[in-house]
Design a protein around this motif. Structure first.
Motif, PDB file in Angstrom:
ATOM      1  N   ALA A  37       3.075  -4.328   6.807  1.00  0.00           N
ATOM      2  CA  ALA A  37       1.681  -4.674   7.068  1.00  0.00           C
ATOM      3  C   ALA A  37       0.708  -3.775   6.336  1.00  0.00           C
ATOM      4  N   ASP A  38       1.127  -2.553   5.990  1.00  0.00           N
ATOM      5  CA  ASP A  38       0.220  -1.571   5.402  1.00  0.00           C
ATOM      6  C   ASP A  38       0.304  -1.491   3.881  1.00  0.00           C
ATOM      7  N   VAL A  39       1.511  -1.587   3.349  1.00  0.00           N
ATOM      8  CA  VAL A  39       1.735  -1.329   1.935  1.00  0.00           C
ATOM      9  C   VAL A  39       0.933  -2.232   1.000  1.00  0.00           C
ATOM     10  N   PRO A  40       0.718  -3.534   1.315  1.00  0.00           N
ATOM     11  CA  PRO A  40      -0.022  -4.394   0.382  1.00  0.00           C
ATOM     12  C   PRO A  40      -1.437  -3.932   0.104  1.00  0.00           C
ATOM     13  N   TYR A  41      -1.964  -2.971   0.849  1.00  0.00           N
ATOM     14  CA  TYR A  41      -3.328  -2.505   0.661  1.00  0.00           C
ATOM     15  C   TYR A  41      -3.365  -1.140  -0.039  1.00  0.00           C
ATOM     16  N   GLY A  69       3.594  -6.409 -13.327  1.00  0.00           N
ATOM     17  CA  GLY A  69       3.172  -5.046 -13.036  1.00  0.00           C
ATOM     18  C   GLY A  69       2.954  -4.906 -11.549  1.00  0.00           C
ATOM     19  N   TYR A  70       2.537  -3.715 -11.123  1.00  0.00           N
ATOM     20  CA  TYR A  70       2.354  -3.497  -9.695  1.00  0.00           C
ATOM     21  C   TYR A  70       1.249  -4.384  -9.112  1.00  0.00           C
ATOM     22  N   PRO A  71       0.111  -4.624  -9.818  1.00  0.00           N
ATOM     23  CA  PRO A  71      -0.908  -5.511  -9.235  1.00  0.00           C
ATOM     24  C   PRO A  71      -0.360  -6.886  -8.872  1.00  0.00           C
ATOM     25  N   ALA A  72       0.545  -7.434  -9.720  1.00  0.00           N
ATOM     26  CA  ALA A  72       1.134  -8.743  -9.419  1.00  0.00           C
ATOM     27  C   ALA A  72       2.037  -8.659  -8.189  1.00  0.00           C
ATOM     28  N   LEU A  73       2.791  -7.566  -8.082  1.00  0.00           N
ATOM     29  CA  LEU A  73       3.631  -7.377  -6.901  1.00  0.00           C
ATOM     30  C   LEU A  73       2.762  -7.248  -5.649  1.00  0.00           C
ATOM     31  N   ARG A  74       1.656  -6.491  -5.758  1.00  0.00           N
ATOM     32  CA  ARG A  74       0.779  -6.307  -4.601  1.00  0.00           C
ATOM     33  C   ARG A  74       0.169  -7.636  -4.163  1.00  0.00           C
ATOM     34  N   ASP A  75      -0.195  -8.481  -5.113  1.00  0.00           N
ATOM     35  CA  ASP A  75      -0.723  -9.801  -4.765  1.00  0.00           C
ATOM     36  C   ASP A  75       0.319 -10.597  -3.970  1.00  0.00           C
ATOM     37  N   HIS A  76       1.577 -10.484  -4.396  1.00  0.00           N
ATOM     38  CA  HIS A  76       2.640 -11.190  -3.670  1.00  0.00           C
ATOM     39  C   HIS A  76       2.795 -10.630  -2.263  1.00  0.00           C
ATOM     40  N   LEU A  77       2.741  -9.300  -2.150  1.00  0.00           N
ATOM     41  CA  LEU A  77       2.894  -8.667  -0.840  1.00  0.00           C
ATOM     42  C   LEU A  77       1.769  -9.091   0.096  1.00  0.00           C
TER      43      LEU A  77
END
Length: 281
Positions: A37-41, A69-77
């Protein structure tokens, strides 16, 4: 962890299934699952700090999962995470954080057990194996010993394999010659190379390997026929294993359900224990 967060963690685990991750990447994966719940932010720098790795490692981790890249992974998360990450609700004391992380691991385990078929199938495999070898080395030895202690009360022939060395393969062979059809392994970090060799040998001689591991992306996954994941806590100097231990007890329950004489064996043990004055009432 809310029910939504538990569901997000389960979806994240599926993202890692079948991936060959390095130990550092597995550490990041554990962090994502534990704090879904926290990591995507978090930024890549913040995630690196939380996971205890370098920022480039986070970037390489995203690439290993197939993201640009990490931004794409974060969007998925963010797409799979629940709304409201609840930073303010989490404890600030490091000891409280360790306990909360363990609670989160147990909630995640409860979510996985929504489908009881894998653990019930494992129980049937273990019940049918005569003898039943139970393997656990180094950090996993305690879980193997605990399981073997209770299993011996209901199973007629349990063989604990908790010491490494050149005799380990011999003991696996002896169990197989005696009629064993399955082997139960507890595999918690760090994973000894000897453990992987032993699991490969066990499968090579025809044993079905059931493994309780710290995740579906653990190194033992490739050497297991049925892998049951239960995350360890990593917030203290040494890992905590509340979820794997509880999963072991659940396995004992399903094994008892598959042993028609389990209750009779327990009652017989209680009678003998009472006659010997074994326990203080």
């Amino acid at each position: 962890m809310t029910d939504a967060a538990v569901g997000a963690a389960a979806r994240l685990e599926r993202l890692f299934e079948g991936r060959r991750l390095t130990p550092t990447q597995r550490r990041i994966a554990h962090c994502l699952v534990r704090q879904a719940a926290d990591v995507p932010y978090l930024s890549s720098v913040e995630l690196a700090r939380v996971a205890g790795v370098s920022q480039p490692s986070v970037t390489r981790f995203a690439a290993a999962l197939g993201f640009d890249g990490y931004p794409a992974l974060r969007d998925h998360l963010r797409a799979v995470a629940p709304t409201g990450h609840g930073f303010d609700e989490r404890p600030t004391n490091p000891y409280q954080r360790a306990v909360q992380a363990e609670i989160d691991n147990l909630r995640h385990l409860a979510s996985l057990l929504t489908d009881p078929e894998p653990v019930e199938r494992a129980g049937r495999l273990l019940a049918a194996s005569r003898p039943l070898p139970v393997l656990g080395l180094r950090a996993s030895a305690a879980q193997a010993r605990g399981f073997a202690y209770f299993a011996a009360k209901v199973h007629p022939d349990v063989r604990l394999l908790d010491e490494g060395g050149s005799l380990l393969a011999d003991r696996v062979d002896a169990a197989r010659r005696a009629g064993a059809s399955a082997l139960l392994c507890f595999a918690l970090p760090r994973h000894p190379r000897e453990l992987l060799d032993t699991l490969a040998h066990a499968r090579g001689v025809g044993l079905t390997v059931v493994t309780v591991a710290d995740g579906t992306f653990a190194p033992v996954a490739a050497h297991s026929d049925l892998l049951l994941p239960a995350a360890v806590g990593t917030d203290l100097v040494f890992d905590t294993a509340g979820a794997p231990q509880l999963l072991g007890q659940v396995l004992l329950e399903t094994m008892c359900d598959a042993l028609p004489d389990a209750q009779a064996r327990l009652e017989d043990f209680d009678l003998r224990a009472a006659a010997r004055g074994l326990f203080v009432e």
